[in-house]
Design an enzyme around this catalytic site. Structure first.
Site, short mmCIF file in Angstrom:
data_model
loop_
_atom_site.label_atom_id
_atom_site.label_comp_id
_atom_site.label_asym_id
_atom_site.label_seq_id
_atom_site.Cartn_x
_atom_site.Cartn_y
_atom_site.Cartn_z
N HIS A 24 37.69 41.15 41.16
CA HIS A 24 38.78 40.69 40.31
C HIS A 24 40.02 40.51 41.19
O HIS A 24 40.16 41.19 42.21
CB HIS A 24 39.01 41.79 39.27
CG HIS A 24 40.00 41.53 38.23
ND1 HIS A 24 41.34 41.80 38.39
CD2 HIS A 24 39.87 41.02 36.98
CE1 HIS A 24 41.98 41.48 37.28
NE2 HIS A 24 41.12 41.01 36.41
N GLN B 299 35.36 48.22 34.60
CA GLN B 299 34.29 47.68 33.76
C GLN B 299 33.07 48.60 33.73
O GLN B 299 32.01 48.18 33.23
CB GLN B 299 33.90 46.28 34.28
CG GLN B 299 35.01 45.27 34.27
CD GLN B 299 35.44 44.87 32.86
OE1 GLN B 299 34.69 45.06 31.88
NE2 GLN B 299 36.64 44.32 32.73
N CYS C 74 39.76 35.68 36.16
CA CYS C 74 40.53 36.25 37.27
C CYS C 74 39.63 36.53 38.48
O CYS C 74 39.83 37.51 39.21
CB CYS C 74 41.27 37.52 36.85
SG CYS C 74 42.54 37.22 35.61
N LYS D 63 40.46 49.29 28.17
CA LYS D 63 39.05 48.87 28.24
C LYS D 63 38.13 50.01 27.84
O LYS D 63 36.91 49.84 27.76
CB LYS D 63 38.73 48.37 29.65
CG LYS D 63 39.52 47.12 30.05
CD LYS D 63 39.12 46.63 31.42
CE LYS D 63 40.08 45.56 31.94
NZ LYS D 63 40.03 44.31 31.19
N ASP E 185 36.76 50.40 41.83
CA ASP E 185 37.37 49.85 40.63
C ASP E 185 36.36 50.03 39.51
O ASP E 185 35.36 49.32 39.44
CB ASP E 185 37.69 48.37 40.87
CG ASP E 185 38.21 47.68 39.61
OD1 ASP E 185 38.20 48.29 38.54
OD2 ASP E 185 38.60 46.49 39.72
#
Length: 414
Positions: free
Chosen positions: A132, A212, A373, A235, A209
């Site tokens: 991202h 997600q 993105c 999220k 990261d």
């Protein structure tokens, strides 16, 4: 397609779960809402909404400094939220949990503190081709400033990382590796434990990261042995504007503060300022108090259902939806890596993704369209963008059938 791991857990009843999400019970353009944009943001259960309302109605106050009842209660709730987060990802202590505005701020914080102090001219920073923008741009900025080199781990045509290329790129110059756990655009689940092990053998520090990943399966930062990990509250069925940066205590202690003011100080004179202990050193100004409280409520809600239960249900739903979409002539799924989270990116022959998304909206179906993105990843796949249906545990098989029927209607219009 598979997810990261398989577990045994009680079955999940999505229709029972949906009762906890008031926003799902509405119509859009005369159709019951089918919300499939969960990778962008998830909907909020009543437990989260009520926790935030309760804060404002009963103990709204600033934290850490007040001597009165409301401040003490707000401080207790804010710090309890930190404890809840630490337990959720199995951190060694609450001191390793820093509240930020979200994943993007967490990555920038590490780049601008750890990076500025420990990255030098000629050093290499490795990211992956599926990152991202928020896990690309901060490292580009750092590399420009420090004259370091940004290297990219390539992906194959399925959207899986090419691990052999990663190993080839590792060297004594590799000082930092920053990779996503799960691709927001393709759903690819990366072999992060192996990545971390190999990076550590090369002497590099690793940031994951997990924006997600954290909502789909359980994370254990000690088992993973990652040095930094970050995610966003919104999220994870929590509020916007709140995020988490986990860091190993020994690394956080070595890092300079990022922003000045508020709780990040111990003592200020016009001659010198001494900084607070972690995690407060990285929380300048008034924090997002209700955001932290809401995030803790979201974690408690998910924990009451069970991450393994959520994982297994979403895995089943992903398989069901993938099979339905694969049966549609002219539909091509982008991202077919062996390990996937519940994200399905696709293209319809002769239909622009924006047109497909707009027409599905007339049927009450909310998906995402565009490059998500991830412009470099789209360039690698030689496309401009995709339609993306990202699933959550409150989605149903009936909704997947509505998606498939909606796509067929869109296709017939072109």
């Amino acid at each position: 397609m598979k997810l990261a791991k398989a577990t045994i857990s009680p079955p999940l009843d999505p229709n029972r779960i949906r009762q906890d999400f008031p926003i799902l019970h509405q119509t859009v353009n005369g159709h019951p809402l089918v919300y499939l944009d969960n990778a962008a943001t998830t909907q909020k259960p009543t437990a989260v909404i009520e926790a935030i309302v309760q804060y404002y109605e009963q103990y709204n106050s600033n934290v850490h400094r007040g001597a009165h009842h409301l401040s003490a209660k707000a401080t207790e709730a804010y710090e309890q939220a930190r404890t809840t987060v630490a337990g959720f990802i199995h951190a060694r202590s609450e001191a390793e949990i820093n509240f930020t505005r979200g994943t993007t701020e967490s990555i920038n914080l590490v780049a601008q503190t750890y990076g500025r102090r420990f990255i030098s001219k000629g050093d290499h920073i490795l990211i992956s081709a599926m990152e991202h923008h928020s896990n690309i741009v901060p490292w580009q900025m750092l590399c420009e400033e420090k004259q370091a080199q940004l290297q990219v781990i390539p992906v194959d045509d399925t959207g899986a990382l090419i691990m052999e290329e990663f190993e080839k790129q590792l060297s004594e110059k590799t000082k930092f590796v920053a990779v996503t756990y799960v691709s927001n655009a393709l759903g690819t689940v990366n072999p992060v434990k192996e990545i971390i092990k190999l990076a550590h053998q090369a002497g590099a520090v690793v940031l994951l990261d997990a924006a997600q990943a954290v909502q789909h399966f359980a994370l254990d930062v000690q088992e993973l042995d990652c040095d930094f990990l970050c995610f966003s509250g919104h999220k994870l069925y929590g509020p916007t504007g709140i995020g988490v940066l986990y860091g190993k205590e020994k690394l956080l202690e070595q890092m300079p503060p990022w922003q000045g003011g508020g709780e990040m100080i111990k003592e200020v004179t016009f001659q010198k300022t001494t900084y607070n202990d972690i995690p407060y050193k990285f929380e300048a100004g008034t924090p997002h108090i209700e955001g932290a409280i809401g995030l803790a409520a979201a974690i408690n809600y998910l924990t009451s259902i069970g991450l393994d239960t959520i994982y297994n249900y979403e895995h089943e739903l992903l398989h069901f939806a993938t099979a339905l979409l694969n049966d549609i002539d002219g539909l091509r799924i982008i991202g077919t890596a062996p390990q996937k989270a519940p994200v399905i990116s696709f293209l319809l022959e002769n239909v622009h993704p924006f047109d497909a998304g707009t027409l599905l909206n007339t049927l009450g179906i909310a998906i995402r369209t565009g490059h998500h993105c991830c412009q470099p990843l789209m360039q690698r796949m030689q496309i401009d963008g995709t339609c993306r249906a990202s699933l959550a545990f409150y989605n149903t098989k009936e909704e997947m059938q509505k998606l498939a029927e909606g796509i067929k209607k869109v296709k017939n219009m072109f």
